[in-house]
Design an enzyme around this catalytic site. Structure first.
Site, mmCIF file in Angstrom:
data_model
loop_
_atom_site.group_PDB
_atom_site.id
_atom_site.type_symbol
_atom_site.label_atom_id
_atom_site.label_comp_id
_atom_site.label_asym_id
_atom_site.label_seq_id
_atom_site.Cartn_x
_atom_site.Cartn_y
_atom_site.Cartn_z
ATOM 1 N N ASP A 50 0.862 -1.163 0.000
ATOM 2 C CA ASP A 50 0.000 0.000 0.000
ATOM 3 C C ASP A 50 0.915 1.235 0.000
ATOM 4 O O ASP A 50 2.125 1.113 0.204
ATOM 5 C CB ASP A 50 -0.887 -0.031 1.249
ATOM 6 C CG ASP A 50 -1.721 1.222 1.413
ATOM 7 O OD1 ASP A 50 -2.440 1.581 0.463
ATOM 8 O OD2 ASP A 50 -1.630 1.848 2.482
ATOM 9 N N ASP B 26 -0.114 5.194 1.117
ATOM 10 C CA ASP B 26 -0.317 6.109 2.244
ATOM 11 C C ASP B 26 -0.356 5.349 3.561
ATOM 12 O O ASP B 26 -1.128 4.404 3.736
ATOM 13 C CB ASP B 26 -1.628 6.878 2.063
ATOM 14 C CG ASP B 26 -1.555 7.891 0.939
ATOM 15 O OD1 ASP B 26 -0.831 8.887 1.098
ATOM 16 O OD2 ASP B 26 -2.210 7.681 -0.093
#
Length: 237
Positions: free
Chosen positions: A32, A34
């Site tokens: 991922d 953020d």
């Protein structure tokens, strides 16, 4: 107007056992963005906080709802009257692209990524492409050869579509991948794809109750590449 309740541990009991990632080999690592590779909390709090206030929502509660989920899905779930989720998400993305102050890497992320063969890792983010590229550059993080964004999928996290798509494009099985995530929705997506999961806690504690292995920084791990092309993790001394 109040936001729907969000439980940091919602659904994570799909895998109640501690992670055994140090005893396995992996075909690829999927990240991922953020909260996992970079910390963009300052921007998120400014942009989403202002949006929440404009729409009569509690900005503190708003922060609990946005982690790991596409903006359009977050807004749609609120069911606000006279709001076009697609337009609001687009406007929010523009505001976030314009504001990169305070975005930094999760400690050790750049060095860790640079140690990986470029064909052995990818980013799977809920952010749109332009925003993802902007934030990666702001944090000094290398752009991967493969990045799956929120625009590439028809269903965002916690749906596993993004992680399955990344594995397919890398030419590996999802169950042979290790997913790095920071939020409950992303953890669920990784598990639903069949992957093992490591949780990064360096930016926030949205997934503090997870039973999976957690890392606050990447300095604590390193990767070994075997002769068969498989990857294994080990703790650094």
């Amino acid at each position: 107007m109040s936001l729907p309740p969000v439980s940091p541990s919602q659904g994570i009991a799909l895998d109640a056992a501690p992670s055994s990632v140090f005893t396995k080999n992996f075909a690829a690592l999927l990240f991922d963005m953020d909260g996992t590779l970079l910390n963009s909390m300052a921007v998120v709090e400014r942009v989403w906080g202002a949006w929440a206030v404009r729409n009569g929502l509690d900005p503190v509660e708003m922060m609990k709802a946005v982690h790991g989920v596409r903006a359009v899905d977050t807004i749609r779930s609120l069911q606000l009257p006279d709001i076009d989720p697609e337009k609001e998400a687009y406007d929010l993305a523009l505001a976030e692209i314009a504001d990169v102050e305070g975005i930094i890497e999760i400690p050790g992320a750049v060095a860790f990524l640079n140690s990986l063969p470029p064909e052995k890792w990818a980013i799977v983010t809920s952010a749109p492409l332009d925003l993802a590229v902007r934030r990666l550059a702001a944090a000094g993080i290398p752009t991967p050869q493969l990045m799956i964004t929120g625009e590439d999928v028809s269903a965002g996290k916690p749906d596993p579509q993004g992680y399955r798509m990344a594995a397919e494009r890398l030419g590996v099985r999802p169950e042979d991948c290790l997913v790095f995530e920071d939020a409950p929705a992303g953890i669920l997506a990784g598990l639903a794809a069949g992957a093992d999961v490591v949780v990064i806690t360096g930016a926030h504690e949205a997934a503090a109750d997870t039973p999976h292995m957690t890392l606050a920084r990447y300095h604590d791990i390193e990767v070994e590449l075997a002769s068969d092309g498989m990857l294994s993790l080990r703790r650094t001394l």
